[in-house]
Design an enzyme around this catalytic site. Structure first.
Site, PDB file in Angstrom:
ATOM      1  N   SER A 252       0.812  -1.212   0.000  1.00 38.28           N
ATOM      2  CA  SER A 252       0.000   0.000   0.000  1.00 38.28           C
ATOM      3  C   SER A 252       0.840   1.254   0.000  1.00 38.28           C
ATOM      4  CB  SER A 252      -0.947   0.003   1.195  1.00 38.28           C
ATOM      5  OG  SER A 252      -0.231   0.416   2.334  1.00 38.28           O
ATOM      6  N   LYS A 253       0.250   2.250  -0.638  1.00 45.46           N
ATOM      7  CA  LYS A 253       0.865   3.560  -0.732  1.00 45.46           C
ATOM      8  C   LYS A 253       1.124   4.099   0.672  1.00 45.46           C
ATOM      9  CE  LYS A 253      -0.587   7.937  -2.695  1.00 45.46           C
ATOM     10  NZ  LYS A 253      -1.552   8.549  -3.573  1.00 45.46           N
ATOM     11  N   ARG A 254       0.123   3.885   1.552  1.00 50.54           N
ATOM     12  CA  ARG A 254       0.226   4.458   2.896  1.00 50.54           C
ATOM     13  C   ARG A 254       1.407   3.877   3.668  1.00 50.54           C
ATOM     14  NH1 ARG A 254      -4.825   3.572   5.915  1.00 50.54           N
ATOM     15  NH2 ARG A 254      -3.579   1.889   6.766  1.00 50.54           N
ATOM     16  N   GLY A 256       4.071   2.941   2.388  1.00 52.68           N
ATOM     17  CA  GLY A 256       5.322   3.277   1.705  1.00 52.68           C
ATOM     18  C   GLY A 256       6.038   2.054   1.154  1.00 52.68           C
TER      19      GLY A 256
END
Ligand code: GLU
Length: 485
Positions: A252-254, A256
């Site tokens: 996930s982007k969150r 990183g």
């Protein structure tokens, strides 16, 4: 027959690791079979347009060593390779499908569709377009088109029977036709949808093997109906398992951990990332782990692709990375490490000897971004409790340490040329003359200088890197603290 594969990313501004792995497998498959690897930019969703996003794709693929034979910036016989630049060519194909009864104009507005969707949901059904406009008379369709009413073109999917195809990873896939919806082919803005453009382009670009994420497994029967409606040959399908963080979570982007840039910025080496990524979802059939791109090309085989999701384990990647860092030529390591040293020492008048520091750090670096923490003790005077002087093996403690420091301080004060070998020789001579054990002196000396039990290099190396002044300051300080007890 020439093998032709393609990587067809949408320009989102980031390269997801799952996408990068798809690109890699397409590249390896084409190279292995002496075929062509094509890059196509799928930007028909103009609302999602991101400035500079295509450059991110080009830069990432190039820095990973995946050069394409045909694509937007290198050209080729099937261009343009950017879908928005191909806009005009899709509509005539859709109109041809309308003539063949395999597609139809639809004038339903968003409000009408929303209403019907809500009603279906209230009945506990999943809404699927109800073929409402399929039943309009040709005259009415003509009248509404002439009046300039907005429309889309939908695929006319038969609702009886089932559709099957063979996937080289997942085997035979069969879908009942009544689960397939009349998907939009041409949107109200005249742009094709992904669902339509991928078929037209894969055909026009002569793609023989489609390697892409398994999320497309279930819509592929609809694509095959389009190929058949045109009388075109259906390509071979190789759907790929999802890349996951663990059994339950996607990258996930969150967190990183989803994008190539996340890892490049942290100082993971591209070679390590590519090597590891290749193994997330594929195995070479033996226990080899380290591969150059050339070796991957030779070893790659569709038979080694897994069906189960690939787990991208950052610890494992880090292990690969540490290996690649250890194997780097020293000068390359120094060049890559120096900017990370600068983050700690950049503004100092007297920086530690980077070359020596790099020699000591290369074997200890797992990821470049961890360098600043590992060398910060050379910049900031350590603060630590007396228990650190305790070492069972060396038989040292806060009680035995003062004698050691009292021995080395005057020796170091007397050194003229602050060189590592001079420091080493003088201190060792003094230890021998005092009849003490090496560890009994060197352990407390290192603790006093670093505040750490594990350091790049030992007491002599650290003293050298710190310089005379800082070394003596730290040792005197430590001795004073110990005496105060
Ligand atoms: N543009 C699609 C994506 O980014 C490509 C899928 C395909 O390879 O057909 O998911």
């Amino acid at each position: 027959m020439e093998v032709r594969t393609r990587f067809a990313p949408s320009p989102t501004g980031f390269m997801h690791l799952g996408g990068l792995r798809t690109a890699l497998y397409n590249y390896l498959f084409a190279r292995k079979l002496g075929g062509k690897f094509i890059l196509r930019i799928e930007d028909t969703d103009q609302e999602r347009f991101v400035e500079g996003a295509t450059e991110v794709i080009y830069d990432t693929l190039r820095s990973c060593g995946m050069n394409w034979d045909e694509g937007p910036d290198v050209g080729g016989p099937c261009g343009p390779y950017i879908q928005s630049e191909r806009k005009a060519l899709y509509l005539p194909y859709a109109e041809e499908l309308v003539r063949r009864g395999r597609a139809y104009y639809c004038f339903c507005t968003k409000e009408e569709l929303d209403e019907r969707r809500k009603a279906a949901e209230a009945r506990g059904e999943v809404f699927k377009y109800d073929k409402h406009c399929l039943h309009l008379s040709p005259e009415e369709v003509r009248r509404r088109l002439d009046a300039g009413e907005p429309y889309v073109i939908r695929q006319n999917v038969p609702q009886e029977g089932e559709s099957s195809y063979h996937d080289l990873v997942y085997g035979d896939i069969t879908m009942p036709n009544d689960t397939l919806d009349d998907m939009v082919l041409i949107k109200a803005d005249g742009m094709p949808t992904y669902n339509f453009a991928n078929v037209i382009d894969d055909h026009l670009m002569g793609i023989t093997h489609i390697l892409r994420g398994m999320e497309y497994l279930s819509s592929t029967p609809k694509y095959n109906m389009l190929y058949s409606a045109f009388g075109w040959e259906i390509p071979q399908y190789i759907h790929l398992p999802t890349v996951m963080r663990d059994a339950k979570h996607k990258l996930s982007k969150r967190d990183g951990d989803a994008y190539y840039s996340d890892f490049a910025e942290k100082g993971y080496l591209t070679e390590a990332l590519i090597n590891y990524l290749a193994l997330v979802g594929w195995n070479p059939g033996d226990d080899r782990e380290f591969f150059t791109m050339q070796e991957l090309t030779e070893a790659f085989d569709v038979k080694g692709l897994n069906k189960a999701p690939g787990i991208f384990d950052i610890e494992k990647l880090t292990w690969f990375n540490a290996h690649y860092i250890r194997e780097m030529p020293f000068e390359d390591y120094l060049a890559k490490a120096a900017p990370w040293f600068d983050r700690v020492f950049g503004d100092m008048d007297r920086k530690p000897d980077y070359r020596r520091l790099a020699e000591l750090m290369q074997g200890r670096t797992e990821v470049f971004s961890r360098i600043p923490d590992a060398v910060a003790f050379l910049r900031c005077r350590p603060s630590f409790g007396p228990e650190l002087y305790f070492n069972k093996k060396m038989k040292t403690s806060a009680e035995t340490a003062p004698a050691a420091l009292e021995l080395v301080i005057p020796v170091l004060e007397g050194i003229g040329e602050w060189k590592e070998d001079v420091i080493h020789d003088r201190v060792m001579e003094a230890i021998a003359a005092a009849g003490m054990k090496n560890g009994a002196v060197l352990w407390p000396m290192r603790i006093a200088l670093s505040g750490l039990e594990s350091t790049p290099g030992g007491a002599f190396e650290i003293a050298y890197l710190l310089g005379r002044e800082e070394t003596l300051l730290r040792l005197r300080d430590a001795l004073e603290t110990l005496k105060k007890g």
